[in-house]
Design an enzyme around this catalytic site. Structure first.
Site, PDB file in Angstrom:
ATOM      1  N   CYS B 102     -28.731  52.196  11.742  1.00 28.42           N
ATOM      2  CA  CYS B 102     -30.166  52.467  11.622  1.00 28.42           C
ATOM      3  C   CYS B 102     -30.522  53.116  10.294  1.00 28.42           C
ATOM      4  O   CYS B 102     -31.356  52.627   9.559  1.00 28.42           O
ATOM      5  CB  CYS B 102     -30.634  53.352  12.770  1.00 28.42           C
ATOM      6  SG  CYS B 102     -30.541  52.492  14.325  1.00 28.42           S
ATOM      7  N   HIS B 103     -29.888  54.237  10.002  1.00 26.07           N
ATOM      8  CA  HIS B 103     -30.234  54.921   8.766  1.00 26.07           C
ATOM      9  C   HIS B 103     -29.012  55.223   7.920  1.00 26.07           C
ATOM     10  O   HIS B 103     -29.040  56.103   7.060  1.00 26.07           O
ATOM     11  CB  HIS B 103     -31.038  56.189   9.068  1.00 26.07           C
ATOM     12  CG  HIS B 103     -32.261  55.919   9.878  1.00 26.07           C
ATOM     13  ND1 HIS B 103     -32.323  56.131  11.222  1.00 26.07           N
ATOM     14  CD2 HIS B 103     -33.442  55.375   9.537  1.00 26.07           C
ATOM     15  CE1 HIS B 103     -33.510  55.760  11.670  1.00 26.07           C
ATOM     16  NE2 HIS B 103     -34.204  55.288  10.678  1.00 26.07           N
ATOM     17  N   GLY B 104     -27.909  54.533   8.194  1.00 28.72           N
ATOM     18  CA  GLY B 104     -26.762  54.558   7.297  1.00 28.72           C
ATOM     19  C   GLY B 104     -25.880  55.789   7.355  1.00 28.72           C
ATOM     20  O   GLY B 104     -25.193  56.082   6.388  1.00 28.72           O
TER      21      GLY B 104
END
Lengths: 690, 138
Positions: B102-104
């Site tokens: 999702c956000h790494g």
């Protein structure tokens, strides 16, 4: 709402009522004789448009709630059944889903109008703050509504947003548990969100009453930002404002209908046509477009708590706007600097929205941080500073003076136009770079589909051939669980007769029971039965297919998509291009290649596919030339099979598409005529006032 | 609006048999609606997790504190990213551990946050070894 009314109804029964409850007088003074500034432009019709949208959302929502089942196992299916089986259910659902987007679009225009013309300034501070409260309630309502279809994006959006509250120190975790009603997002969450989604719109309606009340006490602001002084400055609300609002609403409905009838999925996310699965995260979680700027602010800050605070501050800061901007001149029309910065701010918001939809990596993160700083700088630095250093142009003495002057020399806002163009240019350049950078799968080639465009219809022959391909090939592994045999005989479908559909159904064995002895038994299918699935459950499907369960195909053409990128998604709005899903499905069916290109490694048990994301697909090449015989002389090639079965699967995903487009055309004809009538009536009414 | 009795009852401890999980493999089980990753770590993964300077981590915690002594090869973590609750993918990322799509955020082979926006390590659920090949979660 503007003082005691001297309204006296002529009907004795109404007089009797009026003496006991002066509601008619209230209506009369608020919406008939109420004086509105005569220089209002069309940006002021968005108040009426918003009232219309609120009414529309409540009306469609109440009917949808009669058919919807708020249960984690049934919600997704109940929404599909609304679309497929409820009379005009597809229309209700599209109106409600697109309506949310239209509502937000209108509220953003309304807010920016207030910002530009200084409608938040003394004496309208409370009016403005009530508006911010409405906006916050709208955001909560919109978010919870998006959870209800219980698709993948619903579920994961709910997970991400509820987890925002876990950033609050000490009490965060308990708040999240309270929101979930369990240990994770699940059935209790869905139930309470449904309840709140039903409740909040009525709270919004209540605050709207306060908002209108405050408006009618302070009076409307106007494009010149000078308060009405004499009777010459105003016109009565009815008929002047009423008819103008009607024209505004009619034009807005044209845009709304464009989405409802021609592009219902344009603003949605393909992943939301996949039922919620707590075990799989979609690769890229994106909120609905109207939250994107705030999502970009959240992600641009590397610290979790600070990110959440920044996101909420970005909205709360609006409440303090009346005191941050202390300039005496209301309208930016007379504020040369404020006008330029306003347009820069609009560009910043749009760019933040664009970044919110991009993956959080590389240049996007840096750009996000820069724009976040710009966003807050507008409120905290630019506006307070401008009110001290800016020299505004002279404001007209009265509204009637302004109307008579009618701006002889209009200087075009050159600087801001240049800025907006430069920003758009850099956006364009950036998207080309990112398009080059994104490898992993090739873009599917476009096809010519019989069902595309505003008058598109399904090719009956292709539907019948596609059904044959599905039955003989795909059905060995893939279910079609939302399609019933009776659908085959319905208008807009493959065009079989009821008898043919019944005969088709009787070829299938359907499990039924229990009978009197308590045993399950098999019987021939009936038209009311649904296509039986090849596997009894998902685990069996997974076990029989090397760990990857073959997806149900009922919605596959809507559940698959690929990024179109800037600027294509803007062109798509005008060309009504909606066929990413079918193009992708057709491409994957033809994308198998025994020759694996250099640099791609395919694991054991997977196959190379040019168009599948990551290239390694578990499904072996399903179609080969001559595999299915056609009776109508169509070529028996993979290309033809792929095209036919994709057309068939588009129909299974959108069985009422032909009815939708047909009704859309009628609605457009009506709305255009209606808008013209309103326009000419408005001209007539306003003839003496200009 | 707190969880009702049936939800709490359904959240009772569960037992998981570890014998079918080969070295280098991991399984995902659900407990209280949350995915729990149980990794049978390789020697390389354990060494990597222990070679790190603990003080340099964003959320300092030694690998020894995150596994049960005598069962170092088993890592049991709640597979929910501490950023915003997505499910990280096992055996991905630069640290031989988990990667959140999702956000790494990236976690190492001990489930500790190494890179990205997540503020904390993947939490270790309460669990005990009932026998050498069986654990009870909860």
């Amino acid at each position: 709402m503007s003082g005691p009314s001297d309204f006296q109804p002529s009907n004795p029964a109404l007089q009797w009522l009026e003496r006991r409850l002066p509601i008619l007088g209230l209506m009369h003074s608020s919406f008939v004789v109420y004086p509105t500034p005569r220089n209002l432009n069309y940006w002021w019709t968005f108040g009426a448009i918003l009232s219309f949208m609120l009414g529309m959302q409540i009306l469609t929502g109440v009917i949808l709630a009669m058919h919807y089942t708020p249960h984690a196992d049934l919600a997704f299916k109940s929404v599909e059944l609304i679309v497929r089986d409820v009379n005009y259910g597809w229309l209700l659902r599209n109106m409600h889903a697109c309506g949310a987007s239209m509502f937000f679009f209108a509220v953003y225009v309304h807010m920016l109008r207030g910002l530009y013309y200084g409608s938040y300034k003394e004496p309208r501070e409370v009016l403005w703050i009530l508006g911010v409260i409405i906006y916050l309630l709208m955001m909560a309502t919109g978010f919870m509504g998006y959870v209800l279809p219980w698709g993948q994006m619903s579920f994961w959006g709910a997970t991400v947003i509820t987890n925002l509250f876990s950033a609050i120190p000490y009490v965060g975790e308990s708040i999240v548990t309270l929101l979930w009603g369990g240990y994770s997002v699940g059935n209790p969450t869905l139930n309470r969100f449904f309840s709140l989604h039903y409740l909040l719109p009525f709270l919004i309606a209540g605050v709207v009453v306060l908002h209108v009340w405050a408006l009618h006490v302070a009076g409307q602001n106007n494009p010149d930002g000078v308060e009405p002084k004499t009777e010459k400055d105003t016109v009565p609300f009815t008929p002047h404002a009423t008819i103008k609002d009607m024209f505004g609403v009619a034009c807005f409905m044209l845009l709304y209908a464009w989405f409802i009838f021609y592009m219902p999925n344009y603003l949605g996310d393909a992943d939301n046509y996949i039922p919620a699965n707590p075990g799989v995260t979609p690769p890229h979680i994106v909120p609905e477009w109207y939250y994107l700027p705030f999502y970009a602010i959240l992600r641009s800050i590397p610290n979790k708590l600070a990110g959440v605070i920044a996101m909420f501050s970005a909205i709360i800061i609006l409440c303090f706007l009346p005191w941050l901007d202390a300039a005496k001149t209301k309208s930016s029309k007379y504020r040369p600097l404020a006008k330029q910065f306003f347009w820069i701010f609009v560009a910043v918001c749009i760019l933040l929205g664009y970044l919110g939809a991009q993956p959080p990596e590389g240049i996007y993160v840096i750009a996000g941080r820069v724009l976040t700083v710009c966003y807050f700088a507008y409120f905290l630095i630019v506006l307070p500073l401008l009110s001290r250093i800016e020299t505004p142009r002279p404001v007209p003495n009265s509204i009637s003076d302004a109307v008579l002057a009618k701006t002889g020399s209009r200087s075009t806002p050159m600087v801001s136009t240049a800025i907006v163009l430069a920003l758009a240019g850099s956006l364009f350049a950036g998207s080309i770079d990112s398009a080059k950078a994104s490898e992993g799968s090739d873009k599917p080639p476009g096809n010519k589909w019989s069902f595309s465009g505003p008058f598109g219809k399904y090719d009956r022959g292709a539907l019948q051939r596609g059904l044959k391909v599905y039955k003989e090939v795909c059905a060995n592994c893939h279910g079609l669980s939302y399609v019933a045999f009776r659908n085959l005989a319905e208008p807009g479908g493959p065009g079989y007769s009821v008898a043919q559909a019944a005969a088709f159904a009787s070829d299938y064995k359907v499990k039924d029971g229990p009978n009197d002895a308590g045993d399950m038994f098999e019987r021939p299918g009936r038209p009311a039965d649904y296509f039986p699935s090849p596997f009894p459950n998902e685990q069996a499907a997974r076990a029989a297919n090397g760990g990857a369960a073959p997806p149900d195909l009922s919605l596959i053409t809507k559940a698959r998509s690929y990024g179109r990128g800037f600027p294509w998604f803007i062109f798509d709005f005008f060309t009504q291009y909606q066929e990413q899903g079918p193009d992708y499905v057709a491409a994957v069916l033809q994308g198998f290649d025994d020759h694996v290109p250099e640099g791609v490694t395919i694991p054991e048990g997977s196959y190379y596919n040019k168009y599948f994301p990551g290239h390694a697909i578990k499904m072996p090449k399903p179609l080969s030339d001559g595999q299915v015989t056609y009776d109508d002389g169509s070529p028996t090639t993979v290309a033809q099979y792929a095209k036919d079965v994709t057309t068939f699967l588009m129909w299974t995903a959108e069985p009422h598409m032909e009815a939708r487009k047909r009704l859309g055309f009628q609605v457009f004809v009506f709305l255009i005529i209606f808008a013209f009538l309103m326009y000419f009536t408005k001209k007539k009414v306003w003839a003496d006032s200009h | 609006m707190n969880p009702d009795a049936s939800t709490i009852a359904a959240g009772a401890p569960i037992e998981v048999d570890l014998s079918p999980v080969a070295e280098g493999q991991d399984i995902k089980v659900f407990w209280r609606g949350k995915p729990i990753y149980i990794s049978h770590r390789t020697k390389k993964q354990i060494d990597e997790a222990r070679a790190v300077n603990v003080a340099s981590l964003p959320d300092p915690q030694s690998d020894e504190a995150r596994v049960k002594s005598g069962h170092e090869q088993w890592l049991v973590v709640i597979g929910i990213c501490t950023h915003l609750g997505c499910i990280p993918i096992a055996h991905e990322g630069n640290y031989d551990g988990f990667f959140c799509p999702c956000h790494g955020s990236q976690y190492d082979s001990s489930g500790r946050i190494r890179q990205g926006p997540a503020p904390a390590n993947l939490p270790v659920p309460p669990y005990t070894f009932v026998s050498d090949t069986k654990i009870q979660i909860g």
